[in-house]
Design a protein around this motif. Structure first.
Motif, PDB file in Angstrom:
ATOM      1  N   GLN A   1       0.812  -1.214   0.000  1.00 11.58           N
ATOM      2  CA  GLN A   1       0.000   0.000   0.000  1.00 11.58           C
ATOM      3  C   GLN A   1       0.846   1.265   0.000  1.00 11.58           C
ATOM      4  O   GLN A   1       0.333   2.355  -0.256  1.00 11.58           O
ATOM      5  CB  GLN A   1      -0.916   0.002   1.237  1.00 11.58           C
ATOM      6  N   GLN A   2       2.132   1.135   0.306  1.00  7.61           N
ATOM      7  CA  GLN A   2       2.989   2.319   0.365  1.00  7.61           C
ATOM      8  C   GLN A   2       3.274   2.869  -1.029  1.00  7.61           C
ATOM      9  O   GLN A   2       3.420   2.117  -1.997  1.00  7.61           O
ATOM     10  CB  GLN A   2       4.322   1.972   1.046  1.00  7.61           C
ATOM     11  N   ASP A   3       3.368   4.201  -1.113  1.00  3.10           N
ATOM     12  CA  ASP A   3       3.773   4.836  -2.364  1.00  3.10           C
ATOM     13  C   ASP A   3       5.245   4.556  -2.628  1.00  3.10           C
ATOM     14  O   ASP A   3       6.033   4.328  -1.699  1.00  3.10           O
ATOM     15  CB  ASP A   3       3.540   6.345  -2.294  1.00  3.10           C
ATOM     16  N   THR A   4       5.622   4.611  -3.892  1.00  3.36           N
ATOM     17  CA  THR A   4       7.004   4.315  -4.265  1.00  3.36           C
ATOM     18  C   THR A   4       7.997   5.249  -3.585  1.00  3.36           C
ATOM     19  O   THR A   4       9.101   4.840  -3.206  1.00  3.36           O
ATOM     20  CB  THR A   4       7.168   4.407  -5.792  1.00  3.36           C
ATOM     21  N   GLY A   5       7.618   6.495  -3.388  1.00  4.62           N
ATOM     22  CA  GLY A   5       8.540   7.447  -2.767  1.00  4.62           C
ATOM     23  C   GLY A   5       8.528   7.417  -1.256  1.00  4.62           C
ATOM     24  O   GLY A   5       9.285   8.151  -0.612  1.00  4.62           O
ATOM     25  N   ASP A   6       7.714   6.565  -0.667  1.00  5.36           N
ATOM     26  CA  ASP A   6       7.573   6.515   0.791  1.00  5.36           C
ATOM     27  C   ASP A   6       8.532   5.478   1.371  1.00  5.36           C
ATOM     28  O   ASP A   6       8.159   4.344   1.656  1.00  5.36           O
ATOM     29  CB  ASP A   6       6.123   6.183   1.146  1.00  5.36           C
ATOM     30  N   TYR A   7       9.789   5.880   1.539  1.00  4.03           N
ATOM     31  CA  TYR A   7      10.801   4.976   2.070  1.00  4.03           C
ATOM     32  C   TYR A   7      11.818   5.786   2.865  1.00  4.03           C
ATOM     33  O   TYR A   7      11.898   7.012   2.746  1.00  4.03           O
ATOM     34  CB  TYR A   7      11.509   4.212   0.941  1.00  4.03           C
ATOM     35  N   GLU A   8      12.609   5.092   3.684  1.00 10.55           N
ATOM     36  CA  GLU A   8      13.664   5.734   4.466  1.00 10.55           C
ATOM     37  C   GLU A   8      15.004   5.543   3.751  1.00 10.55           C
ATOM     38  O   GLU A   8      15.157   4.682   2.881  1.00 10.55           O
ATOM     39  CB  GLU A   8      13.724   5.118   5.868  1.00 10.55           C
ATOM     40  N   TRP A   9      16.007   6.312   4.166  1.00 14.56           N
ATOM     41  CA  TRP A   9      17.300   6.273   3.480  1.00 14.56           C
ATOM     42  C   TRP A   9      17.967   4.911   3.576  1.00 14.56           C
ATOM     43  O   TRP A   9      18.720   4.514   2.683  1.00 14.56           O
ATOM     44  CB  TRP A   9      18.222   7.355   4.047  1.00 14.56           C
ATOM     45  N   TRP A  10      17.691   4.182   4.662  1.00 16.22           N
ATOM     46  CA  TRP A  10      18.340   2.886   4.841  1.00 16.22           C
ATOM     47  C   TRP A  10      17.507   1.747   4.255  1.00 16.22           C
ATOM     48  O   TRP A  10      17.778   0.588   4.498  1.00 16.22           O
ATOM     49  CB  TRP A  10      18.603   2.639   6.323  1.00 16.22           C
ATOM     50  N   GLN A  11      16.474   2.111   3.486  1.00 12.09           N
ATOM     51  CA  GLN A  11      15.596   1.099   2.904  1.00 12.09           C
ATOM     52  C   GLN A  11      15.705   1.039   1.381  1.00 12.09           C
ATOM     53  O   GLN A  11      14.798   0.566   0.719  1.00 12.09           O
ATOM     54  CB  GLN A  11      14.141   1.373   3.306  1.00 12.09           C
ATOM     55  N   TRP A  12      16.819   1.502   0.815  1.00  8.42           N
ATOM     56  CA  TRP A  12      16.979   1.423  -0.636  1.00  8.42           C
ATOM     57  C   TRP A  12      18.468   1.377  -0.985  1.00  8.42           C
ATOM     58  O   TRP A  12      19.326   1.664  -0.156  1.00  8.42           O
ATOM     59  CB  TRP A  12      16.313   2.618  -1.328  1.00  8.42           C
ATOM     60  N   GLN A  13      18.786   1.047  -2.263  1.00  4.94           N
ATOM     61  CA  GLN A  13      20.168   1.035  -2.732  1.00  4.94           C
ATOM     62  C   GLN A  13      20.181   1.083  -4.258  1.00  4.94           C
ATOM     63  O   GLN A  13      19.286   0.554  -4.931  1.00  4.94           O
ATOM     64  CB  GLN A  13      20.892  -0.225  -2.255  1.00  4.94           C
ATOM     65  N   TRP A  14      21.226   1.757  -4.800  1.00  8.95           N
ATOM     66  CA  TRP A  14      21.416   1.782  -6.250  1.00  8.95           C
ATOM     67  C   TRP A  14      21.683   0.360  -6.753  1.00  8.95           C
ATOM     68  O   TRP A  14      22.415  -0.411  -6.131  1.00  8.95           O
ATOM     69  CB  TRP A  14      22.601   2.676  -6.624  1.00  8.95           C
ATOM     70  N   ALA A  15      21.126   0.022  -7.900  1.00 10.86           N
ATOM     71  CA  ALA A  15      21.288  -1.326  -8.455  1.00 10.86           C
ATOM     72  C   ALA A  15      22.749  -1.638  -8.754  1.00 10.86           C
ATOM     73  O   ALA A  15      23.210  -2.769  -8.576  1.00 10.86           O
ATOM     74  CB  ALA A  15      20.446  -1.478  -9.717  1.00 10.86           C
ATOM     75  N   THR A  16      23.499  -0.630  -9.198  1.00 10.97           N
ATOM     76  CA  THR A  16      24.898  -0.873  -9.564  1.00 10.97           C
ATOM     77  C   THR A  16      25.803  -1.047  -8.346  1.00 10.97           C
ATOM     78  O   THR A  16      26.970  -1.409  -8.498  1.00 10.97           O
ATOM     79  CB  THR A  16      25.421   0.295 -10.413  1.00 10.97           C
ATOM     80  N   LYS A  17      25.275  -0.790  -7.152  1.00 13.96           N
ATOM     81  CA  LYS A  17      26.070  -0.955  -5.936  1.00 13.96           C
ATOM     82  C   LYS A  17      25.776  -2.269  -5.217  1.00 13.96           C
ATOM     83  O   LYS A  17      26.280  -2.503  -4.121  1.00 13.96           O
ATOM     84  CB  LYS A  17      25.840   0.230  -4.998  1.00 13.96           C
TER      85      LYS A  17
END
Length: 487
Positions: A424-440
């Motif tokens: 139910q969360q929007d795509t932009g609704d995340y914290e900094w420690w909950q994502w990462q660049w694919a190339t990393k």
């Protein structure tokens, strides 16, 4: 007078009919023709297995007693054959004896699997073994057995008293006793089971054999016998899909490296041999990234003997991570403090009593499958896939990049993967420690794949029901999302 003679002839005819109607069982294939369960107690097989394993059979097929029925060993006693169920005794010191009365005070000498059978193999104390003994050296204990029968009392609803039912009385030949005796191997190791399976042409595949070993333990050979006689006859008209052993050839190199095959644990009421709901053991996820153990339909006989659920790192592990006694709960949940990881496995064990109130982990009864990561999903328009997994209780993501996708880093230079607590969360609704660049993402060596290179990233977000990962090509352009975590 003629009426008396006529009545006597009828009685004699019934006697002769009763005796001559006793069917002989010469092999295990003959034993499979008996309708165990619906009309003949399945417990009969347990009693017969014990008897075949207890008497002595020499190389000349001479069967000797190893206990004294006159003394009441194992609850045995004299049988008078007053209803002329069996043939009349020959001249000399010969007697019929019977054994199998579980209410007899001496029946406690019988093994536990006979006195306290597993659910589905109870006989309501109706089944018996009758054996004929010739006295040797004025002793019955060393007597020769020349006849063995399996029989059963009439059901109480038949209103025929305690007599034996001639319609369900069978003579067991020495050859059949010898065949059953081969299933008395105490250790139930893999090679004994495989040899028995192949020797008697069983259709049990490797997963079924594994299940028998895990479920029956030291009595795995008995479990295989029950499988062959009761379950397997129901599929005798189906093709045998079990992989047959190949003929060995002398083409081996100077050394052989054996890599054991990992096989799934298959748990089914079909293997257990009774119709109660099948027992289930599985590892799932609590709300804070910890492993949760769930069990369903543990048989009552296991609970009565004392049982516990035990968590292991994987199917090969010998050291436990945590355990809990389940008391009298046929079904239940145990929220552990162990972080969730791929491969975790729950097993059901007996409780081993030490001294006073101290207990430890006893014999294994059953095991569930390993905890598995949900399947991956395709990234639309690209030769790549996304998968959500758990590591040390945290949510992680894997990128599967096809080896022919050489410029993936250029294509995905602005792509990222985010973690969300629910769909139910929007795509932009995340914290900094909950994502990462694919190339990393880091190249993984734990998931070898011949078609894909595998890259991983572990977040700081606790894995929990509903958590999902999404692949964003650039900005907020979503190209893939995993199903909500249901583990």
């Amino acid at each position: 007078m003629p009426g008396v003679i006529r009545s006597g002839c009828v009685a004699l005819f019934l006697i002769l009919t009763s005796v001559s109607a006793v069917q002989k069982l010469r092999t295990i294939n003959d034993l499979k023709k008996v309708n165990f369960g619906p009309t003949v107690p399945s417990h009969t097989l347990l009693l017969l297995h014990w008897f075949a394993s207890t008497v002595d059979i020499d190389n000349n097929n001479v069967v000797r007693l190893t206990f004294d029925p006159n003394r009441g060993d194992y609850g045995s006693h004299h049988y008078g054959n007053y209803e002329r169920l069996l043939e009349l005794l020959p001249r000399g010191n010969t007697r019929y004896f019977t054994v199998g009365n579980l209410y007899h005070e001496m029946s406690s000498q019988l093994p536990s699997y006979v006195v306290h059978p597993r659910q589905g193999y109870e006989g309501r104390n109706r089944d018996r073994i009758i054996f004929r003994v010739r006295e040797q050296n004025l002793e019955w204990q060393s007597g020769l057995i020349d006849r063995v029968y399996i029989t059963q009392h009439y059901q109480t609803s038949d209103n025929l008293g305690t007599a034996y039912d001639p319609a369900h009385t069978y003579e067991v030949t020495i050859n059949l006793l010898s065949q059953i005796r081969q299933f008395s191997t105490a250790d139930g190791d893999r090679y004994s089971l495989q040899n028995l399976r192949d020797r008697f042409g069983s259709r049990a595949d490797d997963s079924q054999m594994r299940y028998l070993r895990n479920t029956w333990g030291d009595l795995a050979c008995l479990g295989l016998l029950l499988f062959i006689v009761i379950q397997e006859k129901n599929i005798s008209d189906k093709p045998n899909n079990r992989r047959q052993p190949q003929v060995k050839r002398n083409t081996q190199p100077d050394f052989v490296v054996h890599i054991p095959e990992r096989r799934p644990i298959v748990a089914s009421q079909y293997y257990l041999g009774f119709t109660q709901p099948e027992m289930q053991l599985r590892v799932t996820t609590s709300t804070k990234g910890k492993a949760k153990i769930i069990w369903h339909n543990v048989p009552v006989n296991c609970l009565n003997e004392g049982a516990m659920v035990v968590l292991y790192r994987n199917d090969e592990a010998q050291t436990h991570l945590t355990y809990k006694s389940i008391g009298n709960a046929k079904s239940g949940i145990y929220n552990t403090s162990v972080p969730l990881n791929e491969g975790l496995q729950v097993r059901l064990h007996k409780i081993k009593k030490l001294c006073c109130f101290w207990t430890s982990i006893g014999e294994e009864i059953h095991r569930g499958g390993e905890f598995e990561t949900p399947s991956d999903v395709s990234i639309k328009g690209y030769s790549a896939k996304l998968q959500l997994f758990a590591k040390d209780g945290k949510a992680g993501a894997r990128l599967y990049v096809r080896k022919t996708f050489n410029d993936w880093k250029s294509e995905f230079k602005r792509s990222w993967v985010g973690f969300y607590s629910s769909g139910q969360q929007d795509t932009g609704d995340y914290e900094w420690w909950q994502w990462q660049w694919a190339t990393k993402f880091n190249l993984s060596t734990d998931c070898p794949d011949t078609s894909y290179d595998v890259y991983e990233y572990c977040s700081g977000m606790a894995i929990a029901p509903g958590v999902q990962a999404r692949f964003i090509l650039h900005g907020h352009a979503e190209k893939a999302r995993t199903p909500g975590w249901t583990g």
